[in-house]
Design an enzyme around this catalytic site. Structure first.
Site, PDB file in Angstrom:
ATOM      1  CE  LYS A 207      -3.576   2.353   2.619  1.00  0.00           C
ATOM      2  NZ  LYS A 207      -4.544   2.318   3.703  1.00  0.00           N
ATOM      3  CD  GLU A 213       9.355  -6.052   6.985  1.00  0.00           C
ATOM      4  OE1 GLU A 213       9.036  -4.978   6.433  1.00  0.00           O
ATOM      5  OE2 GLU A 213       9.186  -6.280   8.194  1.00  0.00           O
ATOM      6  N   GLY A 270      -4.927  -1.888   4.918  1.00  0.00           N
ATOM      7  CA  GLY A 270      -4.090  -3.008   4.486  1.00  0.00           C
ATOM      8  C   GLY A 270      -4.709  -4.362   4.791  1.00  0.00           C
ATOM      9  NE  ARG A 271      -5.887  -3.858  10.937  1.00  0.00           N
ATOM     10  CZ  ARG A 271      -5.149  -2.760  10.989  1.00  0.00           C
ATOM     11  NH1 ARG A 271      -3.992  -2.710  10.349  1.00  0.00           N
ATOM     12  NH2 ARG A 271      -5.545  -1.713  11.676  1.00  0.00           N
ATOM     13  CD  GLU A 356      -1.220  -4.456  11.536  1.00  0.00           C
ATOM     14  OE1 GLU A 356      -1.847  -4.397  10.460  1.00  0.00           O
ATOM     15  OE2 GLU A 356       0.011  -4.591  11.591  1.00  0.00           O
ATOM     16  CG  HIS A 387      -2.765 -35.684  16.550  1.00  0.00           C
ATOM     17  ND1 HIS A 387      -2.979 -36.894  17.176  1.00  0.00           N
ATOM     18  CD2 HIS A 387      -3.767 -35.546  15.642  1.00  0.00           C
ATOM     19  CE1 HIS A 387      -4.045 -37.478  16.634  1.00  0.00           C
ATOM     20  NE2 HIS A 387      -4.547 -36.668  15.709  1.00  0.00           N
ATOM     21  CE  LYS A 496       6.253  -0.929  10.077  1.00  0.00           C
ATOM     22  NZ  LYS A 496       5.254  -0.292   9.236  1.00  0.00           N
TER      23      LYS A 496
HETATM   24  O1  F6P Z   1       2.542  -4.035   9.990  1.00  0.00           O
HETATM   25  C1  F6P Z   1       2.237  -2.742   9.624  1.00  0.00           C
HETATM   26  C2  F6P Z   1       1.660  -2.671   8.246  1.00  0.00           C
HETATM   27  O2  F6P Z   1       1.505  -1.328   7.944  1.00  0.00           O
HETATM   28  C3  F6P Z   1       0.345  -3.425   8.073  1.00  0.00           C
HETATM   29  O3  F6P Z   1      -0.730  -2.751   8.567  1.00  0.00           O
HETATM   30  C4  F6P Z   1       0.331  -3.638   6.607  1.00  0.00           C
HETATM   31  O4  F6P Z   1      -0.598  -4.602   6.219  1.00  0.00           O
HETATM   32  C5  F6P Z   1       1.761  -4.050   6.365  1.00  0.00           C
HETATM   33  O5  F6P Z   1       2.511  -3.245   7.256  1.00  0.00           O
HETATM   34  C6  F6P Z   1       2.241  -3.871   4.955  1.00  0.00           C
HETATM   35  O6  F6P Z   1       2.157  -2.539   4.551  1.00  0.00           O
HETATM   36  P1  F6P Z   1       2.273  -2.127   3.027  1.00  0.00           P
HETATM   37  O7  F6P Z   1       1.146  -2.745   2.291  1.00  0.00           O
HETATM   38  O8  F6P Z   1       2.225  -0.634   3.010  1.00  0.00           O
HETATM   39  O9  F6P Z   1       3.585  -2.651   2.510  1.00  0.00           O
END
Ligand code: F6P
Length: 531
Positions: A207, A213, A270-271, A356, A387, A496
């Protein structure tokens, strides 16, 4: 300062009621009321929701309905669907429901009709999916696309990852979809090792297009593709890199071609973004017709959530029962038990959705909520979990509610499997509720562990849409009652920032201002990294 929900008459009535109900065993509640299953279950649009094994009686439901009224959940729901800025801390609407709406128009209070852009986005997804699935879209050397790698994390990963596994029975037979999220090279590297650069499509889903990452993985994937394609690097980048984002500028700077850019708006959390182009890898797997069936299932649940009275409203009941368990019975965990291997990613998906969104203890005005909010969500696919950790549920002494989810029919009809799976699902809910007492203290199971069971006729795009939307609405209704904003996540920012500060200590041994424990750990890692 608004009044805390804990100070309302409805909350206080529930507190008094809980004192009388807490000592009761589910065995007593069932003995007192033979109609319990009929009273505490509902069927909506083909889904069955049985909550008779929750530790409630008719008065509990009446008092919980009063709580929903007191908190004006209906008003909050109406504002969310209408596009009000319910995400106050970020000054935004939360319009994931518009993404699955079939309405011709939806004009927000800001005066914008969001539906034309939603329809346009669906059409662009369809064109792209058709091109990839039919083999029309080709890699730099003319090979059809055979593998898709989605690079994203959190909400840009878990939704499509969960749904792609859930709907594997509906997937294109010659297109492999991979998901890479972790910064650890052990995630991306083995995926690349087994792929052919001539026929691999990358989707960078983020987003913000700033997530550490995702950008690290996207850059490594780009290097891999550009190295392999040599002189054809421009064609490779133009054909084989797509981006899904609300930050088009950054995606274009990264090198994604404008024609492969799939945008969504900042009012998609995002979620809650599975329904947006974040669902593109899923749509590639099952086709856009399948994806739209999932949207239709979610829309059906949206209508039910908006229109059904509280006592017959599946997501609202899930929300209220969750609050009852957490805040009145002191059960702070929620075990998610899908008895469907295809839903093996659902617990992790729901972890983010629930924790979250509602893992917060302050209200938007900064005042304390005053009561516990999101549960600790965990789980796994049954019957494997029997199990692993079910022993603790049966005899560990913790009060842990469960959500059981099962499908009447399986898409993998190996004779005899499904009946046994279903029998195990029902048996676990029964054992947890009623326990056993055969006089042997080592074998006795106390029972009285509450659970709800959600039954689907079959796992299809439509029923998956219903299921996921039900959980989304549960989370939002709980937030509305607790008085928190489910759409922000300030708590994840601190880690972060600290990681960025610590990086030089790991990279070069630079001295950074930190505590002695963290400094000691960083120094040890640094010493042991050198060959
Ligand atoms: O973990 C924080 C967060 O902002 C989430 O809310 C989101 O889903 C994720 O990082 C990934 O964010 P982006 O889609 O901006 O890479």
């Amino acid at each position: 300062m608004t009044r805390s929900i804990a100070d309302t008459p409805a909350w206080q009535a529930l507190t008094r009621h809980a004192a009388t109900l807490r000592p009761k065993h589910l065995r007593d509640l069932f003995a007192e009321d033979r109609e319990r299953f009929a009273r505490f279950s509902l069927e909506t649009d083909g889904l069955l929701f049985d909550y008779s094994k929750q530790r409630i009686d008719a008065q509990t439901i009446a008092l919980l309905a009063d709580l929903a009224t007191e908190a004006d959940v209906r008003g909050w729901i109406a504002r969310m669907f209408a596009g009000d800025a319910v995400n106050g801390s970020e000054g935004r609407a939360a319009l994931h429901t518009a993404l699955r709406s079939s309405a011709a128009s939806l004009v927000t209070p800001a005066g914008e009709d969001v539906m034309p852009a939603v329809r346009d986005s669906r059409q662009r997804m369809r064109d792209f999916c058709d091109a990839v699935r039919s083999g029309r879209l080709r890699g730099y050397s003319g090979e059809p696309i055979r593998a898709v790698v989605n690079i994203g994390i959190g909400g840009s990963d878990l939704g499509p990852r969960m749904a792609t596994a859930a709907l594997a029975a509906f997937a294109h037979p010659a297109l492999r979809i991979h998901y890479v999220s972790n910064l650890d090279a052990a995630d991306l590297a083995p995926v690349l090792e087994n792929l052919d650069p001539r026929s691999t499509l990358f989707i960078v889903a983020s987003k913000t297009f700033t997530t550490l990452e995702t950008l690290a993985n996207a850059k490594s994937a780009r290097d891999w593709l550009l190295t392999a394609s040599g002189d054809a690097a421009d064609a490779a980048m133009a054909q084989q890199f797509a981006a899904v984002t609300a930050n088009a500028g950054e995606a274009l700077r990264f090198g994604v071609a404008p024609g492969k850019l799939f945008e969504f708006r900042d009012w998609v959390g995002g979620r809650f973004s599975l329904w947006s182009p974040v669902g593109l890898p899923l749509a590639l797997a099952i086709g856009m017709d399948g994806f739209e069936q999932m949207l239709a299932g979610a829309e059906r649940m949206d209508r039910h959530f908006r229109d059904a009275p509280t006592e017959r409203n599946l997501p609202l009941l899930m929300a209220l029962l969750g609050i009852w368990n957490i805040d009145f019975l002191g059960a702070w965990n929620l075990s998610i038990s899908p008895y469907t291997q295809s839903l093996r990613w659902l617990p992790e998906y729901l972890q983010q959705l629930d924790m979250e969104s509602n893992g917060k203890s302050r209200r938007p005005d900064g005042t304390p909520v005053g009561v516990h909010t999101a549960p600790v969500v965990w789980g796994g696919a049954g019957s494997n979990t029997q199990h692993a950790y079910f022993q603790l549920l049966h005899q560990g002494g913790w009060l842990i509610p469960s959500d059981f989810i099962a499908c009447a029919a399986s898409d993998y009809p190996l004779a005899g499997h499904h009946e046994k799976l279903l029998a195990n699902c029902l048996a676990q809910a029964e054992a947890l509720a009623f326990g056993s007492d055969n006089g042997d203290p080592l074998r006795a199971c106390p029972g009285n562990q509450p659970s709800s069971t959600l039954l689907l006729p079959r796992l299809t795009p439509f029923t998956l849409g219903q299921l996921v939307a039900a959980y989304e609405h549960k989370v939002c209704a709980q937030a509305a009652i607790w008085g928190i904003n489910p759409f922000d996540q300030w708590g994840v920012e601190l880690g972060k920032q600290l990681a960025a500060r610590l990086l030089p200590a790991i990279e070069s041994g630079a001295a950074v201002a930190t505590d002695p424990s963290t400094a000691g750990l960083a120094a040890w890692l640094r010493r042991h990294r050198s060959p």
